[in-house]
Enzyme design. Sequence first.
Site, PDB file in Angstrom:
ATOM      1  N   TRP A 128     -10.996  14.865 -22.300  1.00  0.00           N
ATOM      2  CA  TRP A 128     -11.391  13.582 -21.712  1.00  0.00           C
ATOM      3  C   TRP A 128     -12.491  13.876 -20.684  1.00  0.00           C
ATOM      4  CZ3 TRP A 128     -11.026   8.987 -23.468  1.00  0.00           C
ATOM      5  CH2 TRP A 128     -11.357   7.910 -22.649  1.00  0.00           C
TER       6      TRP A 128
ATOM      7  N   SER B  95      -1.662  11.814 -15.823  1.00  0.00           N
ATOM      8  CA  SER B  95      -2.117  10.415 -15.853  1.00  0.00           C
ATOM      9  C   SER B  95      -0.951   9.507 -16.203  1.00  0.00           C
ATOM     10  CB  SER B  95      -3.211  10.244 -16.911  1.00  0.00           C
ATOM     11  OG  SER B  95      -3.424   8.871 -17.163  1.00  0.00           O
TER      12      SER B  95
ATOM     13  N   HIS C 245       0.219   6.361 -21.731  1.00  0.00           N
ATOM     14  CA  HIS C 245       0.641   7.763 -21.562  1.00  0.00           C
ATOM     15  C   HIS C 245       2.171   7.900 -21.588  1.00  0.00           C
ATOM     16  CE1 HIS C 245      -3.309   9.799 -20.503  1.00  0.00           C
ATOM     17  NE2 HIS C 245      -3.612   8.574 -20.882  1.00  0.00           N
TER      18      HIS C 245
ATOM     19  N   GLU D 274      -4.228   1.091 -35.960  1.00  0.00           N
ATOM     20  CA  GLU D 274      -5.315   1.365 -35.008  1.00  0.00           C
ATOM     21  C   GLU D 274      -5.606   2.867 -34.973  1.00  0.00           C
ATOM     22  OE1 GLU D 274      -4.505  -0.302 -31.157  1.00  0.00           O
ATOM     23  OE2 GLU D 274      -6.647  -0.350 -30.634  1.00  0.00           O
TER      24      GLU D 274
ATOM     25  N   GLU E 258      -2.308  14.544 -20.846  1.00  0.00           N
ATOM     26  CA  GLU E 258      -1.765  14.175 -22.161  1.00  0.00           C
ATOM     27  C   GLU E 258      -0.523  15.003 -22.481  1.00  0.00           C
ATOM     28  OE1 GLU E 258      -4.846  14.454 -25.154  1.00  0.00           O
ATOM     29  OE2 GLU E 258      -6.139  13.028 -24.109  1.00  0.00           O
TER      30      GLU E 258
ATOM     31  N   THR F 174       0.851  -1.194   0.000  1.00  0.00           N
ATOM     32  CA  THR F 174       0.000   0.000   0.000  1.00  0.00           C
ATOM     33  C   THR F 174       0.891   1.250   0.000  1.00  0.00           C
ATOM     34  OG1 THR F 174      -0.121  -0.110   2.393  1.00  0.00           O
ATOM     35  CG2 THR F 174      -1.933  -1.126   1.177  1.00  0.00           C
TER      36      THR F 174
END
Length: 423
Positions: free
Chosen positions: A119, A214, A219, A359, A193, A60
């Site tokens: 986002w 993020s 990323h 993609e 981003e 943790t």
Amino acid sequence: MTLNNESTRKLTGAIELLLESSSRINEAKPRRYWYPLSLASYGVEEIVEALDSLCSFRTTMWEKTLQFERQFASYQDCSDGVMVNSGSSADLLLCFLLTNPYHPLLSNGDEILIPVVTWPTQIWSAMMAGLKVRFVDVDPKTLNIDIDDLEKKITPATKAIFLVHLMGNPCDMDRIMAIAKAHNLLIIEDCCEALGAEWDGIKVGNFGVAASYSFFFSHHMTTMEGGMIACSNQEVAEQLKILRAHGWVRNVDPTNYDLNNYDIDSRYAFVNWGFNVRPTDVQASFGLHQLQKLPQFNQRRIELANKFFKFIDAELYLSRPKSSPKASPSWFALPLLVSLDAPFSRKEITNYLELKGVETRPIVAGNIAKHPVAKIFAEFNEDTYVGADIVHQQGFYLGLSPFHSDEDIVKLIDCIQGFLKRY
Ligand SMILES: Cc1ncc(COP(=O)(O)O)c(C=O)c1O
């Protein structure tokens, strides 16, 4: 690290073998995409470090999280980092920081301006924190907030701007800071981003109260899932840590809270409301090694993007986001717009690319006001967004990974040329 040299050496050997056999198995499988959106960017170091946390039963949030937070803040040229379990959680805490009941910077119902192409968790965060979201159009040439529309949207109730540097392209911070100053608006930045991007030599994320990042798989760097808030204000960092973990004083200096005046056990003392969006030390293990690799990763992303954009810049029907001479983008992906007078649609080119094993994705949510969610909330229907509609209809992006080769980009260019020569 608690593992000794001998066990680290043995583990490293075993993991190398595992990675080798898993890549052989993966190579034997039929693959839909030879040019996928993302490629794994972690390896033996991250896995050994994570195993070290597992073997020492420190899984943790613990010392590695603290160490990673300090190193991230140093990379980001700021004083504090607060790690969380995702970029969305970072956005959530940023907004709850603004309406934090313990020390509110804004009031419930105050207006916050957010670009309509982003986002969606950036938007939900502000709404959930009790702020009134007003959407601002975007400039399809940059994909970022349309600054003329931003100025038009300011009312006496406007108190903050929540920026996003979309696809790693920095917003025009000179104009935005001048507007924020003139109207006394707080700024928070979503840099999920844009890790490593700079405006006029200053890393994005350093322009407002605090900023979110993020570390999701695709990323600039990854902790599998994960995120960070960076700021240069100890009091802000402390409030974020309390919001991160239950409203509890556990990870901050308890002497700031007069705990002796309450009939409570100071080990379980709650000074505010809060979530539990803590990260694990296993994620921080990844972060420590990924952060060291980040400068080379970003350099490589820029090299590959520049090679690709040089080709796009010579094409008639495709364009890529323009950056100001003051901006140093840190490209997240390869975003493209099909020009409005092109003899083909976005769907035709993306279908072609998908069939050829490349993609594709839309430019995140496109115009969020066009999604089913807009039926639920009145704020989505307050205006029309001409720029966002262009991004929505004409925009798409291709992946960008530091692990793509120069040959991959040459092949990608050939593939797109194969489509364009039909017209
Ligand atoms: C601009 C932006 N903000 C926030 C997020 C949310 O980050 P996460 O996926 O880590 O929750 C993302 C995710 O890609 C993003 O692109």
